[in-house]
Design a protein around this motif. Structure first.
Motif, PDB file in Angstrom:
ATOM      1  N   ASP A   7       0.909  -0.985  -0.082  1.00 13.96           N
ATOM      2  CA  ASP A   7       0.054   0.047  -0.026  1.00 13.96           C
ATOM      3  C   ASP A   7       0.974   1.232   0.121  1.00 13.96           C
ATOM      4  O   ASP A   7       1.850   1.374   1.058  1.00 13.96           O
ATOM      5  CB  ASP A   7      -0.923  -0.036   1.081  1.00 13.96           C
ATOM      6  CG  ASP A   7      -1.923   1.020   0.971  1.00 13.96           C
ATOM      7  OD1 ASP A   7      -1.858   1.885   0.351  1.00 13.96           O
ATOM      8  OD2 ASP A   7      -3.096   1.118   1.670  1.00 13.96           O
ATOM      9  N   ALA A   8       0.684   2.242  -0.985  1.00 15.22           N
ATOM     10  CA  ALA A   8       1.457   3.347  -1.258  1.00 15.22           C
ATOM     11  C   ALA A   8       1.349   4.157  -0.011  1.00 15.22           C
ATOM     12  O   ALA A   8       2.424   4.855   0.354  1.00 15.22           O
ATOM     13  CB  ALA A   8       1.297   4.089  -2.605  1.00 15.22           C
ATOM     14  N   VAL A   9       0.157   4.364   0.565  1.00 17.51           N
ATOM     15  CA  VAL A   9      -0.174   5.199   1.520  1.00 17.51           C
ATOM     16  C   VAL A   9       0.497   4.705   2.809  1.00 17.51           C
ATOM     17  O   VAL A   9       1.442   5.450   3.507  1.00 17.51           O
ATOM     18  CB  VAL A   9      -1.442   5.328   1.693  1.00 17.51           C
ATOM     19  CG1 VAL A   9      -1.812   6.272   2.978  1.00 17.51           C
ATOM     20  CG2 VAL A   9      -2.495   5.743   0.404  1.00 17.51           C
ATOM     21  N   ILE A  15       7.685   5.964   6.145  1.00 16.99           N
ATOM     22  CA  ILE A  15       8.660   6.764   5.760  1.00 16.99           C
ATOM     23  C   ILE A  15       8.665   8.224   6.656  1.00 16.99           C
ATOM     24  O   ILE A  15       9.471   8.603   7.132  1.00 16.99           O
ATOM     25  CB  ILE A  15       8.979   6.844   4.237  1.00 16.99           C
ATOM     26  CG1 ILE A  15       9.370   5.529   3.814  1.00 16.99           C
ATOM     27  CG2 ILE A  15      10.232   7.839   3.973  1.00 16.99           C
ATOM     28  CD1 ILE A  15       9.335   5.636   2.039  1.00 16.99           C
ATOM     29  N   ALA A  16       7.692   8.722   6.663  1.00 15.66           N
ATOM     30  CA  ALA A  16       7.407  10.059   7.192  1.00 15.66           C
ATOM     31  C   ALA A  16       7.645   9.821   8.626  1.00 15.66           C
ATOM     32  O   ALA A  16       8.216  10.683   9.236  1.00 15.66           O
ATOM     33  CB  ALA A  16       6.080  10.536   6.796  1.00 15.66           C
ATOM     34  N   GLY A  17       6.991   8.943   9.203  1.00 21.41           N
ATOM     35  CA  GLY A  17       7.044   8.472  10.725  1.00 21.41           C
ATOM     36  C   GLY A  17       8.610   8.551  11.328  1.00 21.41           C
ATOM     37  O   GLY A  17       8.910   8.853  12.178  1.00 21.41           O
ATOM     38  N   ALA A  18       9.266   7.479  10.252  1.00 20.44           N
ATOM     39  CA  ALA A  18      10.467   7.074  10.696  1.00 20.44           C
ATOM     40  C   ALA A  18      11.631   8.570  10.635  1.00 20.44           C
ATOM     41  O   ALA A  18      12.361   8.629  11.569  1.00 20.44           O
ATOM     42  CB  ALA A  18      11.154   6.166   9.683  1.00 20.44           C
ATOM     43  N   LEU A  19      11.166   9.385   9.494  1.00 20.55           N
ATOM     44  CA  LEU A  19      11.992  10.632   9.461  1.00 20.55           C
ATOM     45  C   LEU A  19      11.807  11.462  10.775  1.00 20.55           C
ATOM     46  O   LEU A  19      12.658  12.208  11.306  1.00 20.55           O
ATOM     47  CB  LEU A  19      11.760  11.336   8.207  1.00 20.55           C
ATOM     48  CG  LEU A  19      12.374  10.550   6.898  1.00 20.55           C
ATOM     49  CD1 LEU A  19      11.860  11.184   5.656  1.00 20.55           C
ATOM     50  CD2 LEU A  19      13.946  10.373   7.038  1.00 20.55           C
TER      51      LEU A  19
END
Length: 228
Positions: A7-9, A15-19
């Motif tokens: 799922d792309a979302v 990714i955003a959460g890890a950054l």
């Protein structure tokens, strides 16, 4: 066996959460919080963000004000967004200003206070239980007041002529006065009687009917006669 499609979302959210998690860790470590404490700060910020969002959705679905939940959501979002911006080169992490050290050091108390308010907020959906099992139906309250007719006066007793054996004559029994009962009150009384039978398995008695309807005794007797 079919493999689950990515799922792309969800990938983008991970990714955003890890950054964001890493940026919060870097800012906390630069402000003097080392080892496990630096990793606890991003966890605290993200948990407060999720708790505020869940509380906001709950209050909105219940039709209650969401101002308090929005406030804590904005605070957590500002902490996360501020850490992301600070690590973009606008802040020298080797020489963190004193005000940022104060904010980072005071964050645990602020997050604990906000999380407590969000977790233990007042809920208005709970209702007090009524101890009486038959008190859930309201008393009969018509939209317009009903004029209750006064009971007719008892007729005078006429003494019968003395019997041949000189025995005292028995007085004639007094007729039962008739009471005009409104049709709306009879319909409501029938619903109360049906509910009582469904609850107890027995027909309702006159005294219980009088208490449930809040009417005078002679009214309750007349209604019970029509329900029989």
């Amino acid at each position: 066996m079919r493999l689950p499609r990515p799922d792309a979302v969800l990938i983008q959210a991970a990714i955003a959460g890890a950054l964001s998690f890493a940026h919060l860790h870097d800012v906390a470590e630069a402000a003097g919080q080392h080892d496990w404490k630096a990793w606890a700060y991003p966890v605290s910020v993200d948990l407060l963000l999720v708790a505020a969002w869940r509380r906001m959705r709950h209050l909105k679905s219940a039709g209650e004000p969401v101002r308090s939940a929005w406030t804590w959501f904005g605070i957590a979002l500002a902490a996360s967004l501020g850490a992301n911006v600070a690590t973009a080169g606008l802040l020298d992490l080797a020489h963190v200003p004193a005000w940022l050290r104060i904010l980072v050091a005071g964050w645990p108390a602020l997050a604990f206070f906000g999380g407590t308010l969000l977790a233990h907020g007042s809920d208005t959906t709970a209702e007090a239980e009524i101890p009486c099992e038959e008190a859930d139906l309201p008393l009969y309250e018509p939209e317009s007041p009903i004029d209750l007719p006064d009971a007719e006066p008892e007729p005078e007793v006429v003494e019968a002529p003395p019997a041949p054996a000189a025995l005292p004559a028995a007085s004639a029994p007094a007729p039962t006065p008739t009471v005009a009962v409104p049709a709306a009150l009879v319909d409501h009384a029938r619903k109360v009687a049906d509910d009582h039978r469904a609850r107890t398995g027995e027909p309702i008695d006159t005294e219980t009917l009088r208490v449930r309807l809040g009417v005078p005794p002679h009214f309750a007797t007349a209604i019970a006669a029509q329900l029989a």
